[in-house]
Design a protein around this motif. Structure first.
Motif, PDB file in Angstrom:
ATOM      1  N   PRO A   1     -91.941  36.794 -38.662  1.00 49.24           N
ATOM      2  CA  PRO A   1     -91.234  35.516 -38.805  1.00 49.24           C
ATOM      3  C   PRO A   1     -90.077  35.360 -37.815  1.00 49.24           C
ATOM      4  O   PRO A   1     -89.269  36.263 -37.616  1.00 49.24           O
ATOM      5  CB  PRO A   1     -90.717  35.559 -40.249  1.00 49.24           C
ATOM      6  CG  PRO A   1     -91.652  36.469 -40.954  1.00 49.24           C
ATOM      7  CD  PRO A   1     -92.008  37.517 -39.958  1.00 49.24           C
ATOM      8  N   ALA A   2     -90.020  34.189 -37.197  1.00 49.33           N
ATOM      9  CA  ALA A   2     -88.951  33.865 -36.243  1.00 49.33           C
ATOM     10  C   ALA A   2     -88.912  32.357 -36.074  1.00 49.33           C
ATOM     11  O   ALA A   2     -89.901  31.661 -36.314  1.00 49.33           O
ATOM     12  CB  ALA A   2     -89.180  34.556 -34.892  1.00 49.33           C
ATOM     13  N   VAL A   3     -87.749  31.878 -35.679  1.00 48.18           N
ATOM     14  CA  VAL A   3     -87.560  30.465 -35.376  1.00 48.18           C
ATOM     15  C   VAL A   3     -87.037  30.371 -33.945  1.00 48.18           C
ATOM     16  O   VAL A   3     -86.048  31.023 -33.597  1.00 48.18           O
ATOM     17  CB  VAL A   3     -86.573  29.796 -36.353  1.00 48.18           C
ATOM     18  CG1 VAL A   3     -86.290  28.354 -35.928  1.00 48.18           C
ATOM     19  CG2 VAL A   3     -87.130  29.828 -37.772  1.00 48.18           C
ATOM     20  N   PHE A   4     -87.714  29.580 -33.124  1.00 49.27           N
ATOM     21  CA  PHE A   4     -87.337  29.381 -31.728  1.00 49.27           C
ATOM     22  C   PHE A   4     -86.925  27.920 -31.560  1.00 49.27           C
ATOM     23  O   PHE A   4     -87.688  27.012 -31.906  1.00 49.27           O
ATOM     24  CB  PHE A   4     -88.501  29.706 -30.791  1.00 49.27           C
ATOM     25  CG  PHE A   4     -89.066  31.089 -30.975  1.00 49.27           C
ATOM     26  CD1 PHE A   4     -88.595  32.153 -30.224  1.00 49.27           C
ATOM     27  CD2 PHE A   4     -90.066  31.324 -31.910  1.00 49.27           C
ATOM     28  CE1 PHE A   4     -89.124  33.429 -30.386  1.00 49.27           C
ATOM     29  CE2 PHE A   4     -90.594  32.590 -32.092  1.00 49.27           C
ATOM     30  CZ  PHE A   4     -90.124  33.644 -31.328  1.00 49.27           C
TER      31      PHE A   4
ATOM     32  N   ASN B   1     -94.166  31.551 -38.825  1.00 50.31           N
ATOM     33  CA  ASN B   1     -94.225  32.061 -40.185  1.00 50.31           C
ATOM     34  C   ASN B   1     -95.267  33.172 -40.277  1.00 50.31           C
ATOM     35  O   ASN B   1     -95.969  33.460 -39.301  1.00 50.31           O
ATOM     36  CB  ASN B   1     -94.534  30.917 -41.151  1.00 50.31           C
ATOM     37  CG  ASN B   1     -93.293  30.084 -41.444  1.00 50.31           C
ATOM     38  OD1 ASN B   1     -92.165  30.511 -41.239  1.00 50.31           O
ATOM     39  ND2 ASN B   1     -93.503  28.861 -41.916  1.00 50.31           N
ATOM     40  N   PRO B   2     -95.401  33.824 -41.437  1.00 53.83           N
ATOM     41  CA  PRO B   2     -96.325  34.963 -41.511  1.00 53.83           C
ATOM     42  C   PRO B   2     -97.754  34.651 -41.083  1.00 53.83           C
ATOM     43  O   PRO B   2     -98.362  35.447 -40.357  1.00 53.83           O
ATOM     44  CB  PRO B   2     -96.260  35.348 -43.002  1.00 53.83           C
ATOM     45  CG  PRO B   2     -94.894  34.965 -43.422  1.00 53.83           C
ATOM     46  CD  PRO B   2     -94.586  33.709 -42.664  1.00 53.83           C
ATOM     47  N   LEU B   3     -98.310  33.521 -41.481  1.00 53.05           N
ATOM     48  CA  LEU B   3     -99.721  33.262 -41.232  1.00 53.05           C
ATOM     49  C   LEU B   3     -99.985  32.065 -40.337  1.00 53.05           C
ATOM     50  O   LEU B   3    -101.154  31.720 -40.117  1.00 53.05           O
ATOM     51  CB  LEU B   3    -100.466  33.074 -42.561  1.00 53.05           C
ATOM     52  CG  LEU B   3    -100.429  34.292 -43.512  1.00 53.05           C
ATOM     53  CD1 LEU B   3    -101.207  33.997 -44.779  1.00 53.05           C
ATOM     54  CD2 LEU B   3    -100.948  35.548 -42.831  1.00 53.05           C
TER      55      LEU B   3
ATOM     56  N   ALA C   1     -88.047  33.018 -41.418  1.00 52.80           N
ATOM     57  CA  ALA C   1     -87.104  33.844 -40.666  1.00 52.80           C
ATOM     58  C   ALA C   1     -85.659  33.589 -41.055  1.00 52.80           C
ATOM     59  O   ALA C   1     -84.775  34.351 -40.661  1.00 52.80           O
ATOM     60  CB  ALA C   1     -87.275  33.605 -39.160  1.00 52.80           C
ATOM     61  N   VAL C   2     -85.402  32.527 -41.806  1.00 52.01           N
ATOM     62  CA  VAL C   2     -84.036  32.193 -42.226  1.00 52.01           C
ATOM     63  C   VAL C   2     -84.020  32.155 -43.750  1.00 52.01           C
ATOM     64  O   VAL C   2     -84.046  31.082 -44.360  1.00 52.01           O
ATOM     65  CB  VAL C   2     -83.577  30.847 -41.634  1.00 52.01           C
ATOM     66  CG1 VAL C   2     -82.085  30.642 -41.875  1.00 52.01           C
ATOM     67  CG2 VAL C   2     -83.888  30.767 -40.147  1.00 52.01           C
TER      68      VAL C   2
ATOM     69  N   ARG D   1    -100.937  26.266 -35.791  1.00 48.00           N
ATOM     70  CA  ARG D   1    -101.971  27.251 -35.421  1.00 48.00           C
ATOM     71  C   ARG D   1    -101.935  28.404 -36.414  1.00 48.00           C
ATOM     72  O   ARG D   1    -100.885  28.975 -36.675  1.00 48.00           O
ATOM     73  CB  ARG D   1    -101.730  27.780 -34.007  1.00 48.00           C
ATOM     74  CG  ARG D   1    -102.791  28.765 -33.531  1.00 48.00           C
ATOM     75  CD  ARG D   1    -102.464  29.306 -32.159  1.00 48.00           C
ATOM     76  NE  ARG D   1    -101.280  30.146 -32.160  1.00 48.00           N
ATOM     77  CZ  ARG D   1    -101.282  31.442 -32.492  1.00 48.00           C
ATOM     78  NH1 ARG D   1    -102.406  32.032 -32.880  1.00 48.00           N
ATOM     79  NH2 ARG D   1    -100.166  32.147 -32.445  1.00 48.00           N
ATOM     80  N   TRP D   2    -103.080  28.730 -36.954  1.00 48.80           N
ATOM     81  CA  TRP D   2    -103.179  29.845 -37.885  1.00 48.80           C
ATOM     82  C   TRP D   2    -103.188  31.162 -37.131  1.00 48.80           C
ATOM     83  O   TRP D   2    -103.748  31.266 -36.031  1.00 48.80           O
ATOM     84  CB  TRP D   2    -104.431  29.715 -38.751  1.00 48.80           C
ATOM     85  CG  TRP D   2    -104.344  28.606 -39.741  1.00 48.80           C
ATOM     86  CD1 TRP D   2    -104.813  27.336 -39.604  1.00 48.80           C
ATOM     87  CD2 TRP D   2    -103.713  28.660 -41.030  1.00 48.80           C
ATOM     88  NE1 TRP D   2    -104.523  26.587 -40.718  1.00 48.80           N
ATOM     89  CE2 TRP D   2    -103.850  27.375 -41.623  1.00 48.80           C
ATOM     90  CE3 TRP D   2    -103.049  29.645 -41.752  1.00 48.80           C
ATOM     91  CZ2 TRP D   2    -103.342  27.074 -42.879  1.00 48.80           C
ATOM     92  CZ3 TRP D   2    -102.556  29.352 -43.010  1.00 48.80           C
ATOM     93  CH2 TRP D   2    -102.701  28.084 -43.559  1.00 48.80           C
TER      94      TRP D   2
END
Length: 243
Positions: free
Chosen positions: A92-95, A105-107, A140-141, A220-221
């Motif tokens: 998980p990360a936010v850009f 997100n995870p998936l 991620a948050v 996108r999965w």
């Protein structure tokens, strides 16, 4: 009187001398693209690394030293556990940049141009709401109610200390300098709330600008996570059914 043969050309030039040509100026390098602001959960990363280390240690030991069906069970468990742990802790990360918000997100991965972002909400979880009404959680948050409580207590103590301090001594001494610096930073906030404040500032900065950040919302999965996890689950089911 006619000019003599071999005489130089008309006035204005001397012999065969010519004006030197200056080389064209070098092209300017393109302006660097805006860098992404990356937000991740340090606690999630630390927990994920620890869980992966334990899983790999136990799984590899079972693969090497196990007998009978044990290596197959260990392989199936690793195929299932390692992708899922990676997905929910390390991935998980936010850009965020000047043009778009990308949520990993995870998936799945969601890409939202800022013009398609309707709101950024914080409650028991942090989420982004698209202009279509679709909601996407920001894994991620994460929201920490304990961190919010600690931040509120620190803010209350700071406010009480500022109220007890004499007005004429606010700028003297180490305590006065520290309090002034904290006051410049604004109210004490939890880390997750600070990240949401920054994202809201980026969203507010895009309001009223030209439509350069428009576009479609992309989802996108993460098949690179889903495929091995499904394979591990199927292998575990087969081993359990044939055991």
């Amino acid at each position: 009187m006619s000019p003599r043969a071999g005489a130089g050309p008309a006035s204005g030039t001397i012999g065969s001398m010519t004006t030197p040509e200056h080389p064209p100026p070098a092209p300017r390098p393109p302006a660097p693209a805006s860098q992404d602001r990356i937000y991740r959960s340090s606690a999630g990363i630390a927990g994920g690394v620890l869980l992966l280390a334990i899983a790999l240690w136990l799984g590899i030991d079972a693969l090497v030293a196990g007998e009978g069906r044990t290596p197959w069970l260990a392989l199936a468990a690793l195929l299932l556990v390692v992708p899922l742990v990676t997905a929910y802790t390390l991935r998980p990360a936010v850009f965020a940049d000047e043009e778009r918000l990308r949520v990993r997100n995870p998936l799945r991965v969601v890409v939202l141009p800022w013009e398609r972002v309707g709101a950024l909400r914080s409650g028991y979880s942090n989420e982004v709401v698209a202009d279509t009404g679709a909601k996407y959680q920001l894994w991620a948050v994460p929201v920490s109610l304990r961190a919010r409580k600690r931040a509120a207590q620190r803010e209350a103590r700071r406010t009480a200390a500022d109220g007890r301090k004499p007005a004429g001594r606010a700028g003297f001494g180490l305590a006065g300098r520290r309090t002034a610096a904290e006051a410049d930073d604004g109210p004490v906030r939890a880390e997750g709330d600070k990240v949401m404040d920054e994202l809201r500032s980026l969203l507010a900065a895009r309001e009223g600008t030209s439509g350069t950040a428009g576009g479609e919302i992309g989802v996108r999965w993460a098949y690179e996570i889903i495929a091995p996890a499904v394979a591990g689950a199927v292998l575990l089911a087969v081993l359990a059914a044939t055991g």
